[in-house]
Scaffold this motif. Structure first.
Motif, PDB file in Angstrom:
ATOM      1  N   LEU A   8       6.778  42.976 -66.434  1.00 23.36           N
ATOM      2  CA  LEU A   8       5.381  43.878 -66.471  1.00 23.36           C
ATOM      3  C   LEU A   8       5.163  44.518 -67.855  1.00 23.36           C
ATOM      4  O   LEU A   8       4.199  44.547 -68.306  1.00 23.36           O
ATOM      5  CB  LEU A   8       5.240  44.772 -65.381  1.00 23.36           C
ATOM      6  CG  LEU A   8       5.208  44.181 -63.910  1.00 23.36           C
ATOM      7  CD1 LEU A   8       5.372  45.489 -62.769  1.00 23.36           C
ATOM      8  CD2 LEU A   8       4.097  43.230 -63.865  1.00 23.36           C
ATOM      9  N   LYS A   9       6.432  45.151 -68.446  1.00 21.32           N
ATOM     10  CA  LYS A   9       6.132  45.779 -69.680  1.00 21.32           C
ATOM     11  C   LYS A   9       6.083  44.669 -70.934  1.00 21.32           C
ATOM     12  O   LYS A   9       5.225  44.864 -71.515  1.00 21.32           O
ATOM     13  CB  LYS A   9       7.426  46.361 -69.862  1.00 21.32           C
ATOM     14  CG  LYS A   9       7.134  47.866 -70.384  1.00 21.32           C
ATOM     15  CD  LYS A   9       8.474  48.812 -70.380  1.00 21.32           C
ATOM     16  CE  LYS A   9       7.983  49.871 -71.166  1.00 21.32           C
ATOM     17  NZ  LYS A   9       9.092  50.872 -71.509  1.00 21.32           N
ATOM     18  N   SER A  10       6.805  43.512 -70.629  1.00 19.44           N
ATOM     19  CA  SER A  10       6.517  42.700 -71.619  1.00 19.44           C
ATOM     20  C   SER A  10       5.486  41.599 -71.679  1.00 19.44           C
ATOM     21  O   SER A  10       5.089  41.026 -72.805  1.00 19.44           O
ATOM     22  CB  SER A  10       8.229  41.689 -71.807  1.00 19.44           C
ATOM     23  OG  SER A  10       8.303  41.249 -70.675  1.00 19.44           O
ATOM     24  N   ASP A  11       4.899  41.359 -70.641  1.00 17.44           N
ATOM     25  CA  ASP A  11       3.895  40.368 -70.271  1.00 17.44           C
ATOM     26  C   ASP A  11       2.533  41.052 -69.675  1.00 17.44           C
ATOM     27  O   ASP A  11       2.739  41.375 -68.699  1.00 17.44           O
ATOM     28  CB  ASP A  11       4.488  39.131 -69.458  1.00 17.44           C
ATOM     29  CG  ASP A  11       3.118  38.001 -69.408  1.00 17.44           C
ATOM     30  OD1 ASP A  11       2.126  38.368 -69.861  1.00 17.44           O
ATOM     31  OD2 ASP A  11       3.426  37.222 -68.745  1.00 17.44           O
ATOM     32  N   LYS A  12       1.574  41.347 -70.539  1.00 23.71           N
ATOM     33  CA  LYS A  12       0.483  42.191 -70.020  1.00 23.71           C
ATOM     34  C   LYS A  12      -0.264  41.608 -68.897  1.00 23.71           C
ATOM     35  O   LYS A  12      -1.144  41.929 -68.120  1.00 23.71           O
ATOM     36  CB  LYS A  12      -0.509  42.519 -71.340  1.00 23.71           C
ATOM     37  CG  LYS A  12       0.230  43.390 -72.151  1.00 23.71           C
ATOM     38  CD  LYS A  12       0.687  44.731 -71.913  1.00 23.71           C
ATOM     39  CE  LYS A  12       1.530  45.373 -72.933  1.00 23.71           C
ATOM     40  NZ  LYS A  12       2.036  46.534 -72.341  1.00 23.71           N
ATOM     41  N   ARG A  13       0.038  40.032 -68.794  1.00 24.97           N
ATOM     42  CA  ARG A  13      -0.806  39.159 -67.975  1.00 24.97           C
ATOM     43  C   ARG A  13       0.004  39.375 -66.639  1.00 24.97           C
ATOM     44  O   ARG A  13      -0.676  38.831 -65.424  1.00 24.97           O
ATOM     45  CB  ARG A  13      -1.105  37.979 -68.418  1.00 24.97           C
ATOM     46  CG  ARG A  13      -2.015  37.843 -69.304  1.00 24.97           C
ATOM     47  CD  ARG A  13      -2.141  36.595 -70.318  1.00 24.97           C
ATOM     48  NE  ARG A  13      -0.739  36.195 -70.262  1.00 24.97           N
ATOM     49  CZ  ARG A  13      -0.325  34.950 -70.859  1.00 24.97           C
ATOM     50  NH1 ARG A  13      -1.288  34.065 -70.595  1.00 24.97           N
ATOM     51  NH2 ARG A  13       0.811  34.530 -71.203  1.00 24.97           N
ATOM     52  N   ALA A  14       1.159  39.688 -66.401  1.00 24.32           N
ATOM     53  CA  ALA A  14       2.061  39.514 -65.391  1.00 24.32           C
ATOM     54  C   ALA A  14       1.481  40.413 -64.256  1.00 24.32           C
ATOM     55  O   ALA A  14       1.314  39.999 -63.208  1.00 24.32           O
ATOM     56  CB  ALA A  14       3.515  39.956 -65.727  1.00 24.32           C
ATOM     57  N   ILE A  15       0.898  41.534 -64.341  1.00 27.25           N
ATOM     58  CA  ILE A  15       0.553  42.379 -63.308  1.00 27.25           C
ATOM     59  C   ILE A  15      -0.611  41.475 -62.576  1.00 27.25           C
ATOM     60  O   ILE A  15      -0.815  41.750 -61.403  1.00 27.25           O
ATOM     61  CB  ILE A  15      -0.072  43.759 -63.738  1.00 27.25           C
ATOM     62  CG1 ILE A  15      -0.531  44.777 -62.779  1.00 27.25           C
ATOM     63  CG2 ILE A  15      -1.196  43.641 -64.829  1.00 27.25           C
ATOM     64  CD1 ILE A  15       0.901  45.139 -61.855  1.00 27.25           C
ATOM     65  N   PHE A  16      -1.492  40.826 -63.324  1.00 28.46           N
ATOM     66  CA  PHE A  16      -2.446  40.191 -62.578  1.00 28.46           C
ATOM     67  C   PHE A  16      -1.824  39.090 -61.835  1.00 28.46           C
ATOM     68  O   PHE A  16      -2.607  38.555 -60.672  1.00 28.46           O
ATOM     69  CB  PHE A  16      -3.583  39.556 -63.545  1.00 28.46           C
ATOM     70  CG  PHE A  16      -4.149  40.731 -64.392  1.00 28.46           C
ATOM     71  CD1 PHE A  16      -5.180  41.513 -63.739  1.00 28.46           C
ATOM     72  CD2 PHE A  16      -3.795  41.112 -65.727  1.00 28.46           C
ATOM     73  CE1 PHE A  16      -5.777  42.557 -64.473  1.00 28.46           C
ATOM     74  CE2 PHE A  16      -4.581  42.172 -66.417  1.00 28.46           C
ATOM     75  CZ  PHE A  16      -5.499  42.905 -65.700  1.00 28.46           C
ATOM     76  N   THR A  17      -0.910  38.489 -62.294  1.00 24.88           N
ATOM     77  CA  THR A  17      -0.068  37.221 -61.543  1.00 24.88           C
ATOM     78  C   THR A  17       0.315  37.906 -60.265  1.00 24.88           C
ATOM     79  O   THR A  17       0.164  37.276 -59.218  1.00 24.88           O
ATOM     80  CB  THR A  17       0.854  36.797 -62.436  1.00 24.88           C
ATOM     81  OG1 THR A  17       0.200  36.068 -63.735  1.00 24.88           O
ATOM     82  CG2 THR A  17       1.542  35.709 -61.860  1.00 24.88           C
ATOM     83  N   ALA A  18       1.031  39.064 -60.585  1.00 24.82           N
ATOM     84  CA  ALA A  18       1.580  39.719 -59.126  1.00 24.82           C
ATOM     85  C   ALA A  18       0.559  39.827 -58.254  1.00 24.82           C
ATOM     86  O   ALA A  18       0.789  39.663 -57.123  1.00 24.82           O
ATOM     87  CB  ALA A  18       2.393  40.978 -59.615  1.00 24.82           C
ATOM     88  N   ALA A  19      -0.497  40.690 -58.835  1.00 24.37           N
ATOM     89  CA  ALA A  19      -1.703  41.067 -57.700  1.00 24.37           C
ATOM     90  C   ALA A  19      -2.164  39.743 -57.191  1.00 24.37           C
ATOM     91  O   ALA A  19      -2.579  39.577 -56.079  1.00 24.37           O
ATOM     92  CB  ALA A  19      -2.618  41.681 -58.572  1.00 24.37           C
ATOM     93  N   ASN A  20      -2.251  38.824 -57.948  1.00 23.95           N
ATOM     94  CA  ASN A  20      -2.865  37.606 -57.264  1.00 23.95           C
ATOM     95  C   ASN A  20      -1.999  36.837 -56.173  1.00 23.95           C
ATOM     96  O   ASN A  20      -2.504  36.657 -55.101  1.00 23.95           O
ATOM     97  CB  ASN A  20      -2.962  36.309 -58.481  1.00 23.95           C
ATOM     98  CG  ASN A  20      -3.899  35.189 -57.847  1.00 23.95           C
ATOM     99  OD1 ASN A  20      -4.552  35.235 -57.016  1.00 23.95           O
ATOM    100  ND2 ASN A  20      -3.452  33.800 -58.477  1.00 23.95           N
ATOM    101  N   GLN A  21      -0.506  36.903 -56.505  1.00 26.13           N
ATOM    102  CA  GLN A  21       0.284  36.378 -55.524  1.00 26.13           C
ATOM    103  C   GLN A  21       0.231  37.615 -54.338  1.00 26.13           C
ATOM    104  O   GLN A  21       0.227  37.011 -53.187  1.00 26.13           O
ATOM    105  CB  GLN A  21       1.701  36.269 -56.152  1.00 26.13           C
ATOM    106  CG  GLN A  21       1.629  35.176 -57.368  1.00 26.13           C
ATOM    107  CD  GLN A  21       1.505  33.986 -56.774  1.00 26.13           C
ATOM    108  OE1 GLN A  21       1.782  33.515 -55.659  1.00 26.13           O
ATOM    109  NE2 GLN A  21       0.529  32.988 -57.370  1.00 26.13           N
ATOM    110  N   ALA A  22       0.214  38.696 -54.444  1.00 28.38           N
ATOM    111  CA  ALA A  22       0.273  39.472 -53.396  1.00 28.38           C
ATOM    112  C   ALA A  22      -0.872  39.546 -52.660  1.00 28.38           C
ATOM    113  O   ALA A  22      -0.878  39.539 -51.311  1.00 28.38           O
ATOM    114  CB  ALA A  22       0.407  40.898 -53.834  1.00 28.38           C
TER     115      ALA A  22
END
Length: 62
Positions: A8-22
């Motif tokens: 999450l710290k290294s990839d700013k888009r990761a939070i959106f990917t994680a939220a989408n998967q959740a």
């Protein structure tokens, strides 16, 4: 720091990917729960119908 936090710290888009998967997981689980409720209601209705038929047959022979 956990691996997930590092990502999450290294990839700013990761939070959106994680939220989408959740979100997808939540929808899958709620759909599954709703279908189980519908299935349970259908089974209950069939059992009530069978019970009614058995009681009717018993009463007509009694």
């Amino acid at each position: 720091m956990t691996e997930g936090l590092k990502v999450l710290k290294s990839d700013k888009r990761a939070i959106f990917t994680a939220a989408n998967q959740a979100s997808k997981a939540y929808l899958y689980i709620t759909d599954l729960a709703e279908s189980n409720q519908s299935e349970q209601k259908a089974v209950k209705k069939r059992l009530e119908t069978v019970l009614f038929i058995v009681q009717s047959a018993y009463n007509s022979n009694g």
